[in-house]
Design a protein around this motif. Structure first.
Motif, PDB file in Angstrom:
ATOM      1  N   GLU A   1       0.846  -1.202   0.000  1.00 42.26           N
ATOM      2  CA  GLU A   1       0.000   0.000   0.000  1.00 42.26           C
ATOM      3  C   GLU A   1       0.876   1.245   0.000  1.00 42.26           C
ATOM      4  O   GLU A   1       1.804   1.358   0.816  1.00 42.26           O
ATOM      5  CB  GLU A   1      -0.901   0.034   1.241  1.00 42.26           C
ATOM      6  CG  GLU A   1      -1.991  -1.016   1.275  1.00 42.26           C
ATOM      7  CD  GLU A   1      -3.241  -0.573   0.521  1.00 42.26           C
ATOM      8  OE1 GLU A   1      -3.349   0.615   0.177  1.00 42.26           O
ATOM      9  OE2 GLU A   1      -4.126  -1.427   0.316  1.00 42.26           O
ATOM     10  N   THR A   2       0.593   2.164  -0.910  1.00 43.20           N
ATOM     11  CA  THR A   2       1.192   3.489  -0.863  1.00 43.20           C
ATOM     12  C   THR A   2       0.061   4.454  -0.544  1.00 43.20           C
ATOM     13  O   THR A   2      -0.914   4.556  -1.295  1.00 43.20           O
ATOM     14  CB  THR A   2       1.854   3.881  -2.202  1.00 43.20           C
ATOM     15  OG1 THR A   2       2.873   2.925  -2.517  1.00 43.20           O
ATOM     16  CG2 THR A   2       2.463   5.275  -2.118  1.00 43.20           C
ATOM     17  N   LEU A   3       0.170   5.149   0.591  1.00 39.83           N
ATOM     18  CA  LEU A   3      -0.895   6.046   1.027  1.00 39.83           C
ATOM     19  C   LEU A   3      -0.445   7.496   0.901  1.00 39.83           C
ATOM     20  O   LEU A   3       0.691   7.844   1.245  1.00 39.83           O
ATOM     21  CB  LEU A   3      -1.287   5.751   2.479  1.00 39.83           C
ATOM     22  CG  LEU A   3      -1.827   4.345   2.759  1.00 39.83           C
ATOM     23  CD1 LEU A   3      -2.119   4.182   4.247  1.00 39.83           C
ATOM     24  CD2 LEU A   3      -3.079   4.061   1.939  1.00 39.83           C
ATOM     25  N   PHE A   4      -1.347   8.331   0.416  1.00 44.15           N
ATOM     26  CA  PHE A   4      -1.090   9.766   0.331  1.00 44.15           C
ATOM     27  C   PHE A   4      -1.812  10.436   1.495  1.00 44.15           C
ATOM     28  O   PHE A   4      -3.041  10.379   1.593  1.00 44.15           O
ATOM     29  CB  PHE A   4      -1.586  10.326  -1.005  1.00 44.15           C
ATOM     30  CG  PHE A   4      -1.456  11.815  -1.106  1.00 44.15           C
ATOM     31  CD1 PHE A   4      -0.215  12.417  -1.246  1.00 44.15           C
ATOM     32  CD2 PHE A   4      -2.585  12.633  -1.055  1.00 44.15           C
ATOM     33  CE1 PHE A   4      -0.093  13.795  -1.333  1.00 44.15           C
ATOM     34  CE2 PHE A   4      -2.469  14.010  -1.150  1.00 44.15           C
ATOM     35  CZ  PHE A   4      -1.223  14.598  -1.275  1.00 44.15           C
ATOM     36  N   VAL A   5      -1.036  11.053   2.384  1.00 41.57           N
ATOM     37  CA  VAL A   5      -1.590  11.693   3.583  1.00 41.57           C
ATOM     38  C   VAL A   5      -1.719  13.187   3.321  1.00 41.57           C
ATOM     39  O   VAL A   5      -0.753  13.851   2.938  1.00 41.57           O
ATOM     40  CB  VAL A   5      -0.681  11.443   4.808  1.00 41.57           C
ATOM     41  CG1 VAL A   5      -1.300  12.046   6.069  1.00 41.57           C
ATOM     42  CG2 VAL A   5      -0.438   9.948   4.985  1.00 41.57           C
ATOM     43  N   VAL A   6      -2.924  13.718   3.551  1.00 44.48           N
ATOM     44  CA  VAL A   6      -3.156  15.126   3.242  1.00 44.48           C
ATOM     45  C   VAL A   6      -4.029  15.760   4.322  1.00 44.48           C
ATOM     46  O   VAL A   6      -4.941  15.131   4.859  1.00 44.48           O
ATOM     47  CB  VAL A   6      -3.814  15.285   1.843  1.00 44.48           C
ATOM     48  CG1 VAL A   6      -5.176  14.626   1.797  1.00 44.48           C
ATOM     49  CG2 VAL A   6      -3.898  16.742   1.418  1.00 44.48           C
ATOM     50  N   ASP A   7      -3.715  17.005   4.628  1.00 41.19           N
ATOM     51  CA  ASP A   7      -4.464  17.788   5.623  1.00 41.19           C
ATOM     52  C   ASP A   7      -5.789  18.231   5.017  1.00 41.19           C
ATOM     53  O   ASP A   7      -5.820  19.018   4.068  1.00 41.19           O
ATOM     54  CB  ASP A   7      -3.611  18.998   6.025  1.00 41.19           C
ATOM     55  CG  ASP A   7      -4.264  19.855   7.103  1.00 41.19           C
ATOM     56  OD1 ASP A   7      -5.478  19.718   7.315  1.00 41.19           O
ATOM     57  OD2 ASP A   7      -3.551  20.674   7.711  1.00 41.19           O
ATOM     58  N   ALA A   8      -6.900  17.739   5.546  1.00 39.95           N
ATOM     59  CA  ALA A   8      -8.230  18.054   5.005  1.00 39.95           C
ATOM     60  C   ALA A   8      -8.549  19.541   5.081  1.00 39.95           C
ATOM     61  O   ALA A   8      -9.354  20.046   4.304  1.00 39.95           O
ATOM     62  CB  ALA A   8      -9.299  17.261   5.753  1.00 39.95           C
ATOM     63  N   MET A   9      -7.913  20.253   6.006  1.00 37.07           N
ATOM     64  CA  MET A   9      -8.221  21.671   6.184  1.00 37.07           C
ATOM     65  C   MET A   9      -7.688  22.535   5.056  1.00 37.07           C
ATOM     66  O   MET A   9      -8.037  23.706   4.947  1.00 37.07           O
ATOM     67  CB  MET A   9      -7.692  22.158   7.543  1.00 37.07           C
ATOM     68  CG  MET A   9      -8.378  21.486   8.722  1.00 37.07           C
ATOM     69  SD  MET A   9      -7.895  22.153  10.322  1.00 37.07           S
ATOM     70  CE  MET A   9      -8.749  23.722  10.313  1.00 37.07           C
ATOM     71  N   THR A  10      -6.834  21.970   4.201  1.00 35.19           N
ATOM     72  CA  THR A  10      -6.333  22.741   3.059  1.00 35.19           C
ATOM     73  C   THR A  10      -7.331  22.764   1.904  1.00 35.19           C
ATOM     74  O   THR A  10      -7.094  23.386   0.877  1.00 35.19           O
ATOM     75  CB  THR A  10      -4.980  22.191   2.558  1.00 35.19           C
ATOM     76  OG1 THR A  10      -5.131  20.801   2.239  1.00 35.19           O
ATOM     77  CG2 THR A  10      -3.912  22.337   3.611  1.00 35.19           C
ATOM     78  N   GLY A  11      -8.455  22.070   2.070  1.00 34.80           N
ATOM     79  CA  GLY A  11      -9.549  22.160   1.099  1.00 34.80           C
ATOM     80  C   GLY A  11      -9.169  21.746  -0.303  1.00 34.80           C
ATOM     81  O   GLY A  11      -8.589  20.695  -0.531  1.00 34.80           O
ATOM     82  N   GLN A  12      -9.495  22.627  -1.273  1.00 32.28           N
ATOM     83  CA  GLN A  12      -9.280  22.288  -2.679  1.00 32.28           C
ATOM     84  C   GLN A  12      -7.807  22.120  -3.023  1.00 32.28           C
ATOM     85  O   GLN A  12      -7.448  21.366  -3.920  1.00 32.28           O
ATOM     86  CB  GLN A  12      -9.900  23.383  -3.564  1.00 32.28           C
ATOM     87  CG  GLN A  12     -10.168  22.951  -4.991  1.00 32.28           C
ATOM     88  CD  GLN A  12     -11.006  21.687  -5.066  1.00 32.28           C
ATOM     89  OE1 GLN A  12     -12.014  21.557  -4.402  1.00 32.28           O
ATOM     90  NE2 GLN A  12     -10.572  20.727  -5.867  1.00 32.28           N
ATOM     91  N   ASP A  13      -6.935  22.789  -2.280  1.00 34.16           N
ATOM     92  CA  ASP A  13      -5.498  22.622  -2.494  1.00 34.16           C
ATOM     93  C   ASP A  13      -5.084  21.180  -2.240  1.00 34.16           C
ATOM     94  O   ASP A  13      -4.174  20.650  -2.880  1.00 34.16           O
ATOM     95  CB  ASP A  13      -4.695  23.553  -1.564  1.00 34.16           C
ATOM     96  CG  ASP A  13      -4.756  25.000  -2.017  1.00 34.16           C
ATOM     97  OD1 ASP A  13      -5.100  25.224  -3.200  1.00 34.16           O
ATOM     98  OD2 ASP A  13      -4.484  25.890  -1.205  1.00 34.16           O
ATOM     99  N   ALA A  14      -5.761  20.534  -1.287  1.00 37.18           N
ATOM    100  CA  ALA A  14      -5.468  19.129  -0.974  1.00 37.18           C
ATOM    101  C   ALA A  14      -5.762  18.254  -2.184  1.00 37.18           C
ATOM    102  O   ALA A  14      -5.019  17.318  -2.488  1.00 37.18           O
ATOM    103  CB  ALA A  14      -6.301  18.674   0.224  1.00 37.18           C
ATOM    104  N   VAL A  15      -6.841  18.558  -2.872  1.00 39.33           N
ATOM    105  CA  VAL A  15      -7.233  17.783  -4.048  1.00 39.33           C
ATOM    106  C   VAL A  15      -6.220  17.959  -5.171  1.00 39.33           C
ATOM    107  O   VAL A  15      -5.805  16.997  -5.821  1.00 39.33           O
ATOM    108  CB  VAL A  15      -8.638  18.198  -4.527  1.00 39.33           C
ATOM    109  CG1 VAL A  15      -9.050  17.387  -5.740  1.00 39.33           C
ATOM    110  CG2 VAL A  15      -9.658  18.017  -3.404  1.00 39.33           C
ATOM    111  N   ASN A  16      -5.809  19.201  -5.394  1.00 34.92           N
ATOM    112  CA  ASN A  16      -4.829  19.482  -6.449  1.00 34.92           C
ATOM    113  C   ASN A  16      -3.493  18.793  -6.164  1.00 34.92           C
ATOM    114  O   ASN A  16      -2.860  18.218  -7.070  1.00 34.92           O
ATOM    115  CB  ASN A  16      -4.613  20.992  -6.576  1.00 34.92           C
ATOM    116  CG  ASN A  16      -5.887  21.716  -6.996  1.00 34.92           C
ATOM    117  OD1 ASN A  16      -6.753  21.134  -7.655  1.00 34.92           O
ATOM    118  ND2 ASN A  16      -6.018  22.979  -6.613  1.00 34.92           N
ATOM    119  N   THR A  17      -3.068  18.843  -4.896  1.00 28.14           N
ATOM    120  CA  THR A  17      -1.811  18.204  -4.511  1.00 28.14           C
ATOM    121  C   THR A  17      -1.906  16.694  -4.676  1.00 28.14           C
ATOM    122  O   THR A  17      -0.962  16.031  -5.132  1.00 28.14           O
ATOM    123  CB  THR A  17      -1.467  18.545  -3.042  1.00 28.14           C
ATOM    124  OG1 THR A  17      -1.449  19.963  -2.878  1.00 28.14           O
ATOM    125  CG2 THR A  17      -0.103  17.981  -2.670  1.00 28.14           C
TER     126      THR A  17
END
Length: 451
Positions: free
Chosen positions: A215-231
């Motif tokens: 498994e390769t997991l991408f961890v992202v801060d949900a509070m960054t909103g749409q930037d999280a999706v782009n990243t």
């Protein structure tokens, strides 16, 4: 989480209240408001438009039963579409190899190290795995030490080579160590990196190729909103990861990342972080999240959390004590400790249908039981075991010892007696651990001593 979106959607559905049937006009008006609510929640524009188009198509194509009001039908359609938008169903980790390897990726500050500890803790305690954490963040000062602290807090060993900067070597040596010592899951914590940093992206791509993770997991801060999706999209284009982890979802009032990311990267959200504690990690269930967004609570998750904390043997012993009217403050304190282990108190309460909205502006933090615990701890062992002996002079001493008022002690004793009576009544039939806990919480909620 999702408080603002929930309120906006509720207002949108009110447009259909009182309407005798669904028409293209009132559906269009409702969905226009729904689309605005989604955009305000930082949902990707294309995702929001596609979502409302799909809802409209299904609403107009349905034969509405006379027993179903248009607003109720719209809620049902939106619920199902929200669940589908977020992936439809929960997707578990695939851990087939021995040892199975989980590789973490993401931006700096996204919460990879903390999540690595949470995942190790979950695999150890819920799935009875034997995990090994691996420190492959060789750039951030104190990153290795941080992982050691996290590992110690959950009782999971950490493999590190502080003087080695070659992450592939470190990871391969860790895997050999895991095989030698029978660790069956290896969780590799890596450095945070930007997708535009070619050298760093090449490093993690090389590391993935070398260790061939399950498994390769991408961890992202949900509070960054749409930037999280782009990243997420940029990382996925380079790494082709297997799933997404949304951290800090408990602090996100918009929720756009959770609603958009599945569509944009076509990879499932596998876990969400819901607080700072090591136990604050949930498998992501799209249907349950849709329930919560629409204010329907999440009783299934609440029961699951309760079952994780309430030991079957202890529950039977407790039931015997309740039947004999022997339930005391030691048992009461034990119940409080188990409830606290389940997670953030306000988040737990919001899982009960209708409660989330009612307590939206109420400040309930993890110290909600602090005053109660202080009073109980000020009792003597004899008083805790025999609450009936607590007379007026003892109450005054307990109040003084706990730094509370005599009224607070009186209120707790009254609540305790009410809880004891309710629990005794419940044991008359087929008692439920969950109901015992829920009733105890209900009687304490709102009337707990204010310190």
């Amino acid at each position: 989480m999702f408080e603002n979106l929930s309120e906006r959607l509720e207002r949108s559905f009110k447009i259909l209240k009182g309407e005798g049937k669904i028409t293209e006009i009132n559906v269009a008006e409702t969905l226009k408001d729904v689309r605005r609510a989604l955009l305000d929640a930082d949902v990707n524009y294309k995702v929001a438009k596609s979502f409302t188009d799909s809802v409209k198509q299904k609403a107009m194509g349905m034969n509405v039963l006379t027993a179903v009001k248009p607003s109720q039908l719209m809620v049902k359609i939106v619920h199902d579409e929200l669940a589908e938008l977020m992936g439809g169903k929960a997707v578990e980790l695939t851990l087939e190899n021995r040892p199975a390897i989980v590789l973490m990726s993401g931006l700096q500050g996204s919460g990879k190290t903390t999540f690595s500890g949470k995942l190790a803790n979950m695999l150890k305690n819920k799935q009875h795995k034997n995990p090994l954490l691996v420190a492959c963040d060789v750039y951030r000062p104190a990153a290795i030490q941080q992982l050691h602290v996290v590992g110690e807090s959950v009782g999971v060993p950490v493999y590190s080579e502080p003087d080695n900067k070659n992450v592939v070597e470190i990871a391969n040596n860790a895997i050999r160590e895991a095989k030698a010592k029978n660790y069956n899951v290896v969780i590799i914590d890596t450095a945070g990196r930007l997708a535009v940093d070619e050298e760093m992206m090449n490093e993690i791509a090389t590391l993935k190729e070398a260790v061939n993770p399950d498994e390769t997991l991408f961890v992202v801060d949900a509070m960054t909103g749409q930037d999280a999706v782009n990243t997420a999209k940029e990382f996925n284009d380079r790494l082709d990861f297997d799933g997404v982890v949304l951290t800090k979802l408990d602090g996100d009032t918009r929720g756009g990342a959770a609603l958009s990311i599945r569509t944009v990267v076509t990879k499932p959200i596998k876990f969400v972080g819901t607080g700072e504690k090591m136990e604050a990690i949930d498998v992501f269930h799209p249907d349950r999240m849709a329930d919560r967004i629409l204010g329907m609570g999440d009783i299934v998750s609440l029961v699951e959390r309760a079952q994780e904390q309430f030991d079957e043997k202890q529950a039977k012993e407790l039931e015997k004590k309740i039947r004999k009217n022997k339930f005391d403050f030691n048992d009461f304190m034990s119940q409080i400790q188990q409830i606290k282990k389940m997670g953030n108190i306000k988040d737990l309460a919001a899982m009960i249908p209708g409660v989330g909205k009612a307590i939206k502006d109420v400040d309930i933090d993890d110290n909600a039981f602090k005053g109660v615990e202080a009073i109980i701890q000020s009792m003597t062992p004899k008083e805790r075991a025999n609450p009936d002996i607590i007379n007026q002079s003892r109450r005054q001493r307990i109040a003084k010892g706990s730094g509370s008022k005599i009224e607070d002690v009186n209120r707790l004793l009254k609540q305790f007696e009410q809880t004891r009576k309710v629990m005794k009544m419940m044991t008359g039939g087929n008692s439920s651990k969950m109901m015992q806990m829920a009733n105890a919480m209900r009687h304490m909620k709102g009337g707990m001593p204010k310190m």
